[in-house]
Structures are given as C-alpha cells and as structure tokens.
Write a protein that holds these residues in place. Structure first.
Motif, short mmCIF file in Angstrom:
data_model
loop_
_atom_site.label_atom_id
_atom_site.label_comp_id
_atom_site.label_asym_id
_atom_site.label_seq_id
_atom_site.Cartn_x
_atom_site.Cartn_y
_atom_site.Cartn_z
N ILE A 103 0.13 -1.42 -0.15
CA ILE A 103 0.06 0.26 0.13
C ILE A 103 1.16 1.56 0.22
O ILE A 103 -0.02 2.01 -1.03
CB ILE A 103 -1.22 0.47 1.12
N GLU A 104 1.69 1.50 0.80
CA GLU A 104 2.81 2.40 0.82
C GLU A 104 3.68 3.15 -0.22
O GLU A 104 3.22 3.64 -1.41
CB GLU A 104 3.80 2.06 1.45
N ALA A 105 4.18 2.10 -1.24
CA ALA A 105 3.91 2.17 -3.08
C ALA A 105 3.15 2.87 -4.15
O ALA A 105 4.06 3.28 -4.49
CB ALA A 105 5.04 1.15 -2.93
N VAL A 106 2.16 1.67 -3.64
CA VAL A 106 0.96 2.17 -4.39
C VAL A 106 0.43 3.31 -3.88
O VAL A 106 0.30 4.40 -5.01
CB VAL A 106 -0.33 0.96 -4.13
N ASN A 107 0.47 4.20 -2.91
CA ASN A 107 0.36 5.42 -3.15
C ASN A 107 1.09 6.80 -3.21
O ASN A 107 1.13 7.34 -3.61
CB ASN A 107 0.31 5.79 -1.19
N LYS A 108 2.41 5.81 -3.05
CA LYS A 108 3.54 6.32 -3.59
C LYS A 108 3.49 7.30 -4.80
O LYS A 108 3.59 8.31 -5.49
CB LYS A 108 4.82 5.29 -3.25
N TYR A 109 3.01 5.79 -5.72
CA TYR A 109 2.96 6.22 -6.58
C TYR A 109 1.74 7.03 -7.80
O TYR A 109 1.85 6.74 -8.77
CB TYR A 109 3.34 4.77 -7.91
N GLN A 110 0.36 7.21 -6.39
CA GLN A 110 -0.74 7.46 -6.75
C GLN A 110 -1.18 6.55 -7.94
O GLN A 110 -1.99 6.76 -8.59
CB GLN A 110 -0.24 8.84 -7.32
N ILE A 111 -1.28 5.42 -7.33
CA ILE A 111 -2.15 4.01 -8.30
C ILE A 111 -3.15 3.86 -8.24
O ILE A 111 -3.63 3.85 -6.88
CB ILE A 111 -1.33 2.84 -8.66
N ASP A 112 -4.21 4.17 -9.72
CA ASP A 112 -5.51 4.24 -8.70
C ASP A 112 -5.68 2.80 -8.68
O ASP A 112 -5.69 1.90 -8.97
CB ASP A 112 -6.57 4.28 -10.15
N THR A 113 -7.06 2.50 -7.76
CA THR A 113 -7.55 1.09 -7.67
C THR A 113 -8.28 0.16 -9.16
O THR A 113 -7.86 -0.60 -8.05
CB THR A 113 -8.66 1.20 -6.53
N CYS A 114 -8.46 1.06 -9.51
CA CYS A 114 -8.57 0.08 -10.48
C CYS A 114 -7.52 -1.41 -11.30
O CYS A 114 -7.69 -2.31 -11.80
CB CYS A 114 -9.63 0.71 -12.08
N TYR A 115 -7.18 -0.63 -10.91
CA TYR A 115 -4.92 -1.82 -11.15
C TYR A 115 -4.50 -2.25 -10.38
O TYR A 115 -3.96 -3.71 -9.83
CB TYR A 115 -3.87 -0.79 -11.63
N TYR A 116 -5.50 -2.40 -8.75
CA TYR A 116 -5.25 -3.51 -7.69
C TYR A 116 -4.84 -5.04 -8.02
O TYR A 116 -4.04 -5.63 -7.54
CB TYR A 116 -5.82 -3.10 -6.61
N LEU A 117 -6.09 -5.09 -8.99
CA LEU A 117 -6.04 -6.67 -9.43
C LEU A 117 -4.75 -6.86 -10.05
O LEU A 117 -4.69 -8.10 -10.20
CB LEU A 117 -7.06 -6.78 -9.79
N LYS A 118 -4.56 -6.23 -10.88
CA LYS A 118 -3.23 -6.55 -11.87
C LYS A 118 -2.43 -6.73 -10.69
O LYS A 118 -1.12 -7.73 -11.55
CB LYS A 118 -3.26 -5.62 -13.15
N ILE A 119 -1.86 -5.73 -9.98
CA ILE A 119 -0.82 -5.66 -9.74
C ILE A 119 -0.15 -7.14 -8.78
O ILE A 119 0.45 -7.45 -8.77
CB ILE A 119 -0.79 -4.18 -8.51
N LYS A 120 -1.58 -7.48 -8.15
CA LYS A 120 -2.08 -8.89 -7.42
C LYS A 120 -2.21 -10.08 -8.43
O LYS A 120 -0.99 -11.23 -7.54
CB LYS A 120 -3.57 -8.74 -6.91
N LYS A 121 -2.37 -9.65 -8.76
CA LYS A 121 -2.01 -11.12 -10.63
C LYS A 121 -0.85 -10.75 -10.59
O LYS A 121 -0.21 -11.54 -11.56
CB LYS A 121 -2.65 -11.02 -11.37
N GLY A 122 0.75 -10.36 -10.25
CA GLY A 122 2.13 -10.04 -10.86
C GLY A 122 2.38 -9.04 -11.42
O GLY A 122 3.38 -9.28 -12.44
N GLY A 123 1.13 -8.38 -11.89
CA GLY A 123 1.80 -7.35 -13.44
C GLY A 123 2.10 -6.28 -13.13
O GLY A 123 2.62 -6.02 -12.08
N ASP A 124 2.92 -5.63 -14.10
CA ASP A 124 4.05 -4.38 -13.45
C ASP A 124 2.39 -3.16 -14.18
O ASP A 124 2.24 -3.49 -15.07
CB ASP A 124 4.77 -3.89 -14.57
N ILE A 125 3.09 -2.48 -13.58
CA ILE A 125 2.67 -0.75 -13.79
C ILE A 125 3.19 0.35 -14.54
O ILE A 125 4.30 0.51 -14.56
CB ILE A 125 1.91 -0.17 -12.48
N THR A 126 2.32 0.63 -16.14
CA THR A 126 3.26 2.27 -16.87
C THR A 126 1.94 3.27 -16.46
O THR A 126 1.10 3.70 -16.58
CB THR A 126 3.25 1.34 -18.50
N LEU A 127 3.40 4.07 -15.39
CA LEU A 127 2.66 5.41 -14.96
C LEU A 127 2.52 6.49 -16.08
O LEU A 127 2.59 5.90 -17.76
CB LEU A 127 3.28 6.40 -14.17
N ASP A 128 1.77 7.46 -16.15
CA ASP A 128 1.22 7.92 -17.48
C ASP A 128 2.06 8.69 -17.36
O ASP A 128 2.30 9.05 -19.40
CB ASP A 128 0.28 9.14 -16.86
#
Length: 305
Positions: free
Chosen positions: A160-185
C-alpha cells in the motif's frame, strides 16, 4: 490448507477408532480422501458440510478404504444433492458402486463421474486454477495409489505504501495482485516487485496409504510440506509388515527423511497397539518433525509453519 482426520486405523472399525478417511481443505474446497466404513458419521461429528465435497479419491479397493462410499452417496441423494460428484479410484470402483445402486434401486439424483485409474506411473488426474492432484503409485497387495495435492500460487499482496507513493488508481490493484507491472502516465514502468509482496507460500500434501516400504515414491513426494505415510506396525513387527505389504513407523520416517519433507503424519495403525505414542517415538529416531494422526484431529498447515 487444512487436514481433518476422520479415521486413521487399519482393518476394522472399533468403538473409538475408525478406518481410513480424511478431508483436505484447500482454499475453501474440500477433498475427501478414502472413505472407510462410517465416514459419513465422522463427517457429521466433525461438522463438515456434505455439500462442499465434490471430489472423492479412493486409494485402493480394500474395504477399510472404501466401504463407506455407497452409504455416503446414498445420503447425498437423500439430502437432495444435485451437484456432480467426481470419484477417482482403481478400475472396478465404478462397477462396485453402480451394482449396489442398481440392485438396491437407489439411483442418485445427481451425476456420478468416475475416473478409473490403471496407470502404474504417476499421472495428473485433476487440475484447476487452485489445485493440482497427481497419483503416487504405491506397492500393496492390490493396485494402489497415493495422492499428491499441490496448491497453486495465489495472488500477491499489495504494498500500500508503494501504491500510494505512485498514486496508482484502485482499478489496477487486481493487476498488481496477479503479478503485473504498471506503466505510469509519463511512461515509467514500475516493476511488480516494488508494488507488492509475495503471497502465501503454496503448500503440498502427499497421502500414502497403504504401501510396503518403497523408496521409488521419493521423487514424487520430494520436499512436500506434509506427508501422511502409513505406519501399520512398529519395527518389532517388521516381518509382518513385509508379509502384508505394509510399513513400520521407522520405515515411514526413512521415506520422510530421504524425501526431505517438512512434516510426517503417521497413521493407519494396527489395532493391536494400545499406545500410538510408540509410533512417534520410533519414527523420531529417524526423522524429527513427526505428528500423529488421530480420529477427529485437525492439522492446520499454516499454523505448522
């Protein structure tokens, strides 16, 4: 993963002991392993919901491992079950059950799906998104299999600390839980390892009953978390164990040590012994982490870590 022992004694039921049957719970799914006489009574005593059992695994066709099956199927029908029931067991299990249902005119209201086993090599018999089940060929007086249950890796845990740090939207949480990387804007790629923690370590459980001392199973059970291995006799009756194609507590411990399992659970005790603690004492001379199966006992594998 949780294991409930319904019965763990050999041969015949007694007033306070029951033949082999156990329920393995994996991620809220129940698997019944063997179904000795009186299994449905033990299910009730242990408050296990009949309706949650959809897969039954029968190791071999000796009565103390399957005589409770026809009664359980009949009770399922009386309770109004409509869900399919999958039964895995040696060739002949289908004929035995259907003959009893036909002659008693007791056809169930649900579909019975039999998967009869004949392979003398390990084979995959069940796989879905949560679990994988393979046979473990054993050596007994008749064709017999053990079963290896393996959890599949679950979701990762959000950092949660890292997710908040990058201000990642909750709609990407499932992708993260499944092991996916996230591309910022701005095009920066944040690796999953920075955004999540490993989930619960998948566990495995091997059921091996009945069998003579047989080192060929070791590759099939290498480093499993918990191994249930029959220990019908103590070493003082080693010749009788060999004659009847069973194992001693010491032999079970030898298999556990060579397979480098985390825990050994002993069971399938001969009713000639009044004090089962002797089995643990004998096995611990060879392998340290020994547990004793007892009727009604529950092993919570998470608590064993």
């Amino acid at each position: 993963m949780k294991l409930t022992i319904l019965g763990c004694y050999a041969a015949t039921p007694r007033t306070f002991t029951n033949p082999t049957a156990q329920v393995l719970e994996i991620k809220n799914r129940l698997f019944l392993i063997d179904c000795g006489e009186g299994t449905q009574v033990q299910l009730r005593k242990n408050k296990i919901k009949f309706s949650k059992i959809n897969h039954i695994f029968i190791s071999h066709l000796h009565g103390d491992h399957f005589f409770g099956l026809i009664g359980l199927i009949s009770t399922f029908s009386l309770l109004g079950r409509t869900t399919k029931l999958h039964i895995y067991g040696p060739m002949g299990i289908k004929e035995i059950i259907l003959l009893q249902l036909r002659l008693s005119n007791s056809w169930p209201n649900f579909e019975l799906i039999f998967q009869e086993l004949t392979n003398k090599e390990s084979e995959l018999i069940l796989e879905d998104d949560k679990v994988k089940v393979q046979t473990i060929p054993l050596k007994h007086r008749i064709y017999t299999n053990g079963f290896l249950f393996e959890e599949k890796e679950g979701d990762r845990k959000l950092n949660i600390e890292a997710v908040n740090k990058y201000q990642i939207d909750t709609c990407y949480y499932l992708k993260i839980k499944k092991g996916g990387d996230i591309t910022l804007d701005n095009g920066t790629v944040i690796k999953n390892e920075e955004l999540s923690f490993p989930g619960i370590q998948p566990k495995s459980y091997a059921f091996c009953s009945d069998t003579i001392f047989n080192e060929t199973i070791i590759p099939n059970i290498k480093k499993v978390f918990a191994l249930y291995h029959e220990s019908t006799f103590l070493q003082t009756e080693a010749e009788l164990a060999k004659k009847t194609f069973h194992s001693t507590a010491s032999e079970a411990a030898t298999i556990a040590a060579k397979a480098q399992v985390s825990y050994l659970i002993l069971g399938h005790y001969s009713t000639r012994y009044e004090n089962i603690s002797l089995f643990k004492e004998e096995a611990q001379r060879v392998f340290e982490n020994v547990l004793l199966a007892e009727d009604g006992k529950v092993f919570d594998f998470d608590a064993l870590q």
